[in-house]
Design a protein around this motif. Structure first.
Motif, short mmCIF file in Angstrom:
data_model
loop_
_atom_site.label_atom_id
_atom_site.label_comp_id
_atom_site.label_asym_id
_atom_site.label_seq_id
_atom_site.Cartn_x
_atom_site.Cartn_y
_atom_site.Cartn_z
N TYR A 124 11.69 8.74 -4.02
CA TYR A 124 12.41 8.21 -2.86
C TYR A 124 12.12 9.00 -1.59
O TYR A 124 12.06 8.44 -0.50
CB TYR A 124 13.91 8.15 -3.13
CG TYR A 124 14.31 6.99 -4.02
CD1 TYR A 124 13.78 5.72 -3.83
CD2 TYR A 124 15.22 7.16 -5.05
CE1 TYR A 124 14.14 4.66 -4.63
CE2 TYR A 124 15.59 6.10 -5.85
CZ TYR A 124 15.06 4.85 -5.63
OH TYR A 124 15.41 3.79 -6.42
N ASP A 125 11.92 10.31 -1.71
CA ASP A 125 11.54 11.12 -0.54
C ASP A 125 10.17 10.69 -0.02
O ASP A 125 9.97 10.61 1.20
CB ASP A 125 11.53 12.60 -0.89
CG ASP A 125 12.93 13.18 -1.01
OD1 ASP A 125 13.88 12.55 -0.50
OD2 ASP A 125 13.07 14.25 -1.63
N LEU A 126 9.23 10.45 -0.93
CA LEU A 126 7.90 9.97 -0.51
C LEU A 126 8.01 8.64 0.22
O LEU A 126 7.37 8.43 1.25
CB LEU A 126 6.99 9.79 -1.73
CG LEU A 126 6.29 11.01 -2.27
CD1 LEU A 126 5.51 10.65 -3.53
CD2 LEU A 126 5.36 11.59 -1.25
N ILE A 132 9.61 -3.54 -4.43
CA ILE A 132 10.31 -3.52 -3.15
C ILE A 132 10.53 -4.96 -2.73
O ILE A 132 9.67 -5.82 -2.95
CB ILE A 132 9.53 -2.73 -2.08
CG1 ILE A 132 10.35 -2.58 -0.80
CG2 ILE A 132 8.19 -3.35 -1.78
CD1 ILE A 132 9.78 -1.61 0.20
N THR A 133 11.69 -5.24 -2.16
CA THR A 133 12.02 -6.58 -1.68
C THR A 133 11.55 -6.72 -0.24
O THR A 133 11.88 -5.89 0.60
CB THR A 133 13.53 -6.83 -1.77
OG1 THR A 133 13.96 -6.61 -3.11
CG2 THR A 133 13.87 -8.24 -1.34
N THR A 156 14.53 2.64 1.28
CA THR A 156 14.74 2.96 -0.13
C THR A 156 15.83 2.12 -0.78
O THR A 156 15.89 2.04 -2.00
CB THR A 156 15.07 4.46 -0.31
OG1 THR A 156 16.22 4.79 0.48
CG2 THR A 156 13.90 5.32 0.10
N SER A 157 16.66 1.47 0.03
CA SER A 157 17.70 0.62 -0.57
C SER A 157 17.11 -0.66 -1.15
O SER A 157 17.75 -1.32 -1.97
CB SER A 157 18.76 0.28 0.47
OG SER A 157 18.21 -0.51 1.50
N LYS A 158 15.89 -1.00 -0.75
CA LYS A 158 15.24 -2.21 -1.25
C LYS A 158 14.28 -1.92 -2.41
O LYS A 158 13.61 -2.82 -2.88
CB LYS A 158 14.48 -2.90 -0.12
CG LYS A 158 15.38 -3.40 0.98
CD LYS A 158 14.58 -4.08 2.06
CE LYS A 158 15.48 -4.63 3.14
NZ LYS A 158 14.73 -5.33 4.17
N ARG A 202 0.83 -1.21 0.00
CA ARG A 202 0.00 0.00 0.00
C ARG A 202 0.86 1.26 0.00
O ARG A 202 0.59 2.21 -0.72
CB ARG A 202 -0.95 0.03 1.20
CG ARG A 202 -2.07 -0.96 1.14
CD ARG A 202 -2.95 -0.92 -0.10
NE ARG A 202 -3.23 0.40 -0.60
CZ ARG A 202 -3.33 0.71 -1.88
NH1 ARG A 202 -3.17 -0.19 -2.81
NH2 ARG A 202 -3.60 1.93 -2.27
N LYS A 203 1.91 1.28 0.83
CA LYS A 203 2.79 2.45 0.87
C LYS A 203 3.49 2.66 -0.46
O LYS A 203 3.60 3.80 -0.94
CB LYS A 203 3.82 2.29 1.99
CG LYS A 203 3.24 2.40 3.37
CD LYS A 203 4.29 2.15 4.43
CE LYS A 203 3.71 2.22 5.82
NZ LYS A 203 4.74 1.97 6.85
N LEU A 204 3.96 1.58 -1.08
CA LEU A 204 4.61 1.69 -2.38
C LEU A 204 3.63 2.14 -3.44
O LEU A 204 3.95 2.98 -4.28
CB LEU A 204 5.24 0.35 -2.76
CG LEU A 204 6.11 0.34 -4.01
CD1 LEU A 204 7.35 1.19 -3.79
CD2 LEU A 204 6.51 -1.07 -4.36
#
Length: 144
Positions: free
Chosen positions: A73-75, A107-108, A83-85, A45-47
């Protein structure tokens, strides 16, 4: 109450105590797995919210570039995502009006609920995408 507990651990060879412990183990694993399910849903949901918000700018600007990547990436950071994933790709800039633009992000996620059982870490990707038409017309050449 104390008699019931003593009866479950009797010395006659019954496995009532072991059955009780096995049931507690199974319930614990399902409770942890439910927590992972909630984590997967929350990450998705966040993504998806970050992709949808960024995609409205992709449509307005006619494509995806490094400024929109930083905005995305800021969001994600403000929503608590690592953000690294995250990997993101989109249609490059300067797509004319009514041209097709898209934005894809993944996202992983690593399952943590099966570690106590000895399975180890299981990782998989959660996708989110958006596609549509560009809204901006870019004039080419000529003098105003």
């Amino acid at each position: 109450m104390l008699n019931r507990i003593k009866k479950s651990f009797n010395q006659r060879g019954d496995m009532t105590g072991m059955t009780f412990m096995a049931i507690v183990l199974v319930i614990s694993v399902f409770a942890f797995f439910g927590t992972d399910i909630q984590g997967i849903w929350s990450s998705h949901r966040k993504l998806a919210v970050a992709v949808d918000d960024t995609f409205s700018l992709v449509q307005a600007e006619g494509g995806f570039d490094s400024n929109l990547r930083a905005y995305f990436y800021d969001l994600c950071r403000t929503q608590g995502l690592d953000t690294s994933k995250i990997t993101i790709s989109g249609t490059p800039k300067l797509v004319q009006r009514k041209g097709h633009v898209e934005l894809n992000a993944t996202i992983t996620y690593t399952l943590k609920s099966l570690k106590p059982v000895g399975v180890g870490e299981i990782s998989f990707t959660i996708p989110a995408s958006a596609d549509g038409l560009a809204r901006t017309y870019f004039r080419t050449g000529g003098t105003p």
